[in-house]
Design an enzyme around this catalytic site. Sequence first.
Site, PDB file in Angstrom:
ATOM      1  N   LEU A  55       0.820  -1.215   0.000  1.00 16.13           N
ATOM      2  CA  LEU A  55       0.000   0.000   0.000  1.00 16.13           C
ATOM      3  C   LEU A  55       0.852   1.263   0.000  1.00 16.13           C
ATOM      4  O   LEU A  55       0.394   2.321  -0.454  1.00 16.13           O
ATOM      5  CB  LEU A  55      -0.928   0.000   1.219  1.00 16.13           C
ATOM      6  CG  LEU A  55      -2.055  -1.042   1.179  1.00 16.13           C
ATOM      7  CD1 LEU A  55      -2.652  -1.244   2.565  1.00 16.13           C
ATOM      8  CD2 LEU A  55      -3.126  -0.622   0.175  1.00 16.13           C
ATOM      9  N   GLY A  76      -3.755  -3.228   5.819  1.00 17.52           N
ATOM     10  CA  GLY A  76      -3.111  -2.247   6.673  1.00 17.52           C
ATOM     11  C   GLY A  76      -2.543  -2.865   7.929  1.00 17.52           C
ATOM     12  O   GLY A  76      -2.680  -4.059   8.182  1.00 17.52           O
ATOM     13  N   ASN A 115     -12.708   0.519  16.023  1.00 21.51           N
ATOM     14  CA  ASN A 115     -13.209   1.063  17.296  1.00 21.51           C
ATOM     15  C   ASN A 115     -12.121   1.848  18.027  1.00 21.51           C
ATOM     16  O   ASN A 115     -12.435   2.637  18.928  1.00 21.51           O
ATOM     17  CB  ASN A 115     -13.760  -0.068  18.170  1.00 21.51           C
ATOM     18  CG  ASN A 115     -12.672  -0.956  18.752  1.00 21.51           C
ATOM     19  OD1 ASN A 115     -12.151  -0.686  19.819  1.00 21.51           O
ATOM     20  ND2 ASN A 115     -12.303  -2.019  18.048  1.00 21.51           N
ATOM     21  N   TYR A 139      -2.256   3.738  16.040  1.00 21.02           N
ATOM     22  CA  TYR A 139      -3.146   2.973  15.156  1.00 21.02           C
ATOM     23  C   TYR A 139      -4.514   3.659  15.037  1.00 21.02           C
ATOM     24  O   TYR A 139      -5.029   3.871  13.931  1.00 21.02           O
ATOM     25  CB  TYR A 139      -3.271   1.555  15.707  1.00 21.02           C
ATOM     26  CG  TYR A 139      -4.351   0.703  15.098  1.00 21.02           C
ATOM     27  CD1 TYR A 139      -4.292   0.291  13.776  1.00 21.02           C
ATOM     28  CD2 TYR A 139      -5.449   0.294  15.866  1.00 21.02           C
ATOM     29  CE1 TYR A 139      -5.292  -0.511  13.226  1.00 21.02           C
ATOM     30  CE2 TYR A 139      -6.436  -0.507  15.331  1.00 21.02           C
ATOM     31  CZ  TYR A 139      -6.362  -0.902  14.010  1.00 21.02           C
ATOM     32  OH  TYR A 139      -7.353  -1.688  13.479  1.00 21.02           O
ATOM     33  N   SER A 168     -14.651  -6.040  17.274  1.00 26.70           N
ATOM     34  CA  SER A 168     -13.746  -7.191  17.374  1.00 26.70           C
ATOM     35  C   SER A 168     -14.332  -8.295  16.509  1.00 26.70           C
ATOM     36  O   SER A 168     -15.312  -8.937  16.910  1.00 26.70           O
ATOM     37  CB  SER A 168     -13.648  -7.670  18.820  1.00 26.70           C
ATOM     38  OG  SER A 168     -13.274  -6.611  19.677  1.00 26.70           O
ATOM     39  N   ARG A 177     -14.654  -7.999  27.315  1.00 24.02           N
ATOM     40  CA  ARG A 177     -14.788  -6.769  26.524  1.00 24.02           C
ATOM     41  C   ARG A 177     -15.436  -7.057  25.175  1.00 24.02           C
ATOM     42  O   ARG A 177     -16.284  -6.313  24.682  1.00 24.02           O
ATOM     43  CB  ARG A 177     -13.396  -6.145  26.336  1.00 24.02           C
ATOM     44  CG  ARG A 177     -13.365  -4.987  25.363  1.00 24.02           C
ATOM     45  CD  ARG A 177     -11.950  -4.423  25.199  1.00 24.02           C
ATOM     46  NE  ARG A 177     -11.906  -3.516  24.075  1.00 24.02           N
ATOM     47  CZ  ARG A 177     -11.673  -3.883  22.827  1.00 24.02           C
ATOM     48  NH1 ARG A 177     -11.450  -5.158  22.525  1.00 24.02           N
ATOM     49  NH2 ARG A 177     -11.660  -3.003  21.856  1.00 24.02           N
TER      50      ARG A 177
HETATM   51  P1  NAI Z   1      -4.709  -8.679   9.641  1.00 27.67           P
HETATM   52  O1  NAI Z   1      -3.500  -8.058  10.255  1.00 27.67           O
HETATM   53  O2  NAI Z   1      -4.957 -10.133   9.840  1.00 27.67           O
HETATM   54  O3  NAI Z   1      -4.724  -8.385   8.075  1.00 27.67           O
HETATM   55  C1  NAI Z   1      -4.230  -7.178   7.522  1.00 27.67           C
HETATM   56  C2  NAI Z   1      -3.610  -7.497   6.186  1.00 27.67           C
HETATM   57  O4  NAI Z   1      -3.089  -6.273   5.651  1.00 27.67           O
HETATM   58  C3  NAI Z   1      -2.443  -8.494   6.275  1.00 27.67           C
HETATM   59  O5  NAI Z   1      -2.663  -9.589   5.418  1.00 27.67           O
HETATM   60  C4  NAI Z   1      -1.233  -7.678   5.872  1.00 27.67           C
HETATM   61  O6  NAI Z   1      -0.281  -8.428   5.115  1.00 27.67           O
HETATM   62  C5  NAI Z   1      -1.845  -6.574   5.043  1.00 27.67           C
HETATM   63  N1  NAI Z   1      -0.988  -5.392   5.036  1.00 27.67           N
HETATM   64  C6  NAI Z   1      -0.368  -4.815   6.091  1.00 27.67           C
HETATM   65  N2  NAI Z   1       0.417  -3.802   5.677  1.00 27.67           N
HETATM   66  C7  NAI Z   1       0.282  -3.760   4.328  1.00 27.67           C
HETATM   67  C8  NAI Z   1       0.856  -2.929   3.332  1.00 27.67           C
HETATM   68  N3  NAI Z   1       1.725  -1.950   3.629  1.00 27.67           N
HETATM   69  N4  NAI Z   1       0.514  -3.152   2.059  1.00 27.67           N
HETATM   70  C9  NAI Z   1      -0.369  -4.144   1.734  1.00 27.67           C
HETATM   71  N5  NAI Z   1      -0.930  -4.974   2.628  1.00 27.67           N
HETATM   72  C10 NAI Z   1      -0.606  -4.761   3.921  1.00 27.67           C
HETATM   73  O7  NAI Z   1      -5.954  -7.831  10.180  1.00 27.67           O
HETATM   74  P2  NAI Z   1      -7.503  -8.200  10.123  1.00 27.67           P
HETATM   75  O8  NAI Z   1      -7.931  -8.591  11.479  1.00 27.67           O
HETATM   76  O9  NAI Z   1      -7.791  -9.071   8.979  1.00 27.67           O
HETATM   77  O10 NAI Z   1      -8.134  -6.744   9.859  1.00 27.67           O
HETATM   78  C11 NAI Z   1      -8.404  -6.281   8.565  1.00 27.67           C
HETATM   79  C12 NAI Z   1      -8.650  -4.796   8.634  1.00 27.67           C
HETATM   80  O11 NAI Z   1      -9.730  -4.536   9.520  1.00 27.67           O
HETATM   81  C13 NAI Z   1      -7.456  -3.996   9.135  1.00 27.67           C
HETATM   82  O12 NAI Z   1      -7.394  -2.768   8.427  1.00 27.67           O
HETATM   83  C14 NAI Z   1      -7.790  -3.734  10.592  1.00 27.67           C
HETATM   84  O13 NAI Z   1      -7.191  -2.538  11.050  1.00 27.67           O
HETATM   85  C15 NAI Z   1      -9.300  -3.627  10.543  1.00 27.67           C
HETATM   86  N6  NAI Z   1      -9.937  -3.999  11.797  1.00 27.67           N
HETATM   87  C16 NAI Z   1      -9.987  -5.324  12.185  1.00 27.67           C
HETATM   88  C17 NAI Z   1     -10.601  -5.665  13.367  1.00 27.67           C
HETATM   89  C18 NAI Z   1     -10.774  -7.082  13.797  1.00 27.67           C
HETATM   90  O14 NAI Z   1     -11.406  -7.299  14.841  1.00 27.67           O
HETATM   91  N7  NAI Z   1     -10.298  -8.083  13.065  1.00 27.67           N
HETATM   92  C19 NAI Z   1     -11.147  -4.621  14.268  1.00 27.67           C
HETATM   93  C20 NAI Z   1     -11.021  -3.285  13.749  1.00 27.67           C
HETATM   94  C21 NAI Z   1     -10.441  -2.999  12.555  1.00 27.67           C
HETATM   95  C1  15L Z   2      -8.703  -3.774  16.081  1.00 21.90           C
HETATM   96  O1  15L Z   2      -8.737  -2.684  15.501  1.00 21.90           O
HETATM   97  C2  15L Z   2      -7.755  -4.840  15.685  1.00 21.90           C
HETATM   98  O2  15L Z   2      -7.518  -4.820  14.300  1.00 21.90           O
HETATM   99  C3  15L Z   2      -8.188  -6.218  16.124  1.00 21.90           C
HETATM  100  O3  15L Z   2      -7.077  -7.092  16.014  1.00 21.90           O
HETATM  101  C4  15L Z   2      -8.718  -6.203  17.547  1.00 21.90           C
HETATM  102  O4  15L Z   2      -7.689  -5.862  18.424  1.00 21.90           O
HETATM  103  C5  15L Z   2      -9.852  -5.204  17.653  1.00 21.90           C
HETATM  104  O5  15L Z   2      -9.451  -3.934  17.187  1.00 21.90           O
HETATM  105  C6  15L Z   2     -10.397  -5.051  19.064  1.00 21.90           C
HETATM  106  O6  15L Z   2     -10.470  -3.924  19.543  1.00 21.90           O
HETATM  107  O7  15L Z   2     -10.766  -6.069  19.674  1.00 21.90           O
END
Ligand code: NAI
Ligand code: 15L
Length: 269
Positions: A55, A76, A115, A139, A168, A177
């Site tokens: 990205l 991200g 969140n 973040y 989450s 939580r």
């Molecule tokens: P994750 O960390 O498992 O997946 C994020 C992906 O983004 C990874 O595959 C990583 O390789 C890729 N990535 C990181 N930096 C990059 C870059 N510079 N260029 C291209 N790709 C890049 O996270 P998850 O849990 O799948 O979350 C997905 C999205 O949702 C994220 O943006 C996260 O911040 C957001 N999010 C997720 C939550 C959750 O509960 N899983 C809660 C709140 C937000």
């Molecule tokens: C997020 O933003 C993170 O991407 C996820 O891994 C969890 O930590 C989630 O928030 C959370 O608040 O539980």
Amino acid sequence: MTIKTHHKLLLTGAAGGLGTALRDRLKPNCDVLRLSDKADFGPARAGEEVMLADLADGAAVNAMVQGVDAIVHLGGYSVEGPFEPILQANIIGVYNLYEAARQHGVKRVVFASSNHVTGFYRQSQTLTADMPPRPDGFYGVSKAFGEDLSRFYFDRYGIETACVRIGSSFPEPRDRRMLASWLSYDDLHRLITACLTTPVLGHSIIFGMSNNAVTWWSNEQARHVGYVPQDTSDVFRDAVYARTEAPDLNDPAVQFQGGGFVKAGPFSG
Ligand code: NAI
Ligand code: 15L
């Protein structure tokens, strides 16, 4: 209800936890699902394209966006940590994405906000989308930047965005939580589908949660999106209580919505 409103849909962050969960779920939303990440996750399957891109690399992001109708942006840095990688992935990265969207005429984006944009509100407060951000770390600040940048691209260029402040999203709530913040994978897909299909999205901030009895957030200001969650954390409540300690009410991780993120770091030098 038909959910196929786009010919070619781009999913970033495809190698991650949510990207993996959404890969098959999003297929019915489009004819072709273009998948991207900086990490290799193997070859394309039927109905897919794979384009790896960092990205932070503007040219690679431009190529990744060319030819798609809409974007689900999950890619991200996804937790609290040092500023530099967050800057590259979440601040420069989201700028590169919106610049590419503008140049290629992409008109709708679902942005995975968090969140943690509002993590320094207390767990006793109920938030609406118009309350000021109170990020709980670098973040959360980076996600607030993404929300502001997408609002600018809406006001100036008409690119509609849903900023989904995901709570989450995991297979099950992991702790007490998350009984408030939990979002099931199926509800996440329902929410993204609602954002992709609603006739007028505008620039909308939506809290990404399932139909949990305990909640800190109100989606009253996002009724036009038409998201109706079907799942609830309530079915996990007894099991979560049985395997976790009673909370220490003096712990900031218990007082504030952001949980452990509010006391992570410092990460400087
Ligand atoms: P994750 O960390 O498992 O997946 C994020 C992906 O983004 C990874 O595959 C990583 O390789 C890729 N990535 C990181 N930096 C990059 C870059 N510079 N260029 C291209 N790709 C890049 O996270 P998850 O849990 O799948 O979350 C997905 C999205 O949702 C994220 O943006 C996260 O911040 C957001 N999010 C997720 C939550 C959750 O509960 N899983 C809660 C709140 C937000
Ligand atoms: C997020 O933003 C993170 O991407 C996820 O891994 C969890 O930590 C989630 O928030 C959370 O608040 O539980």
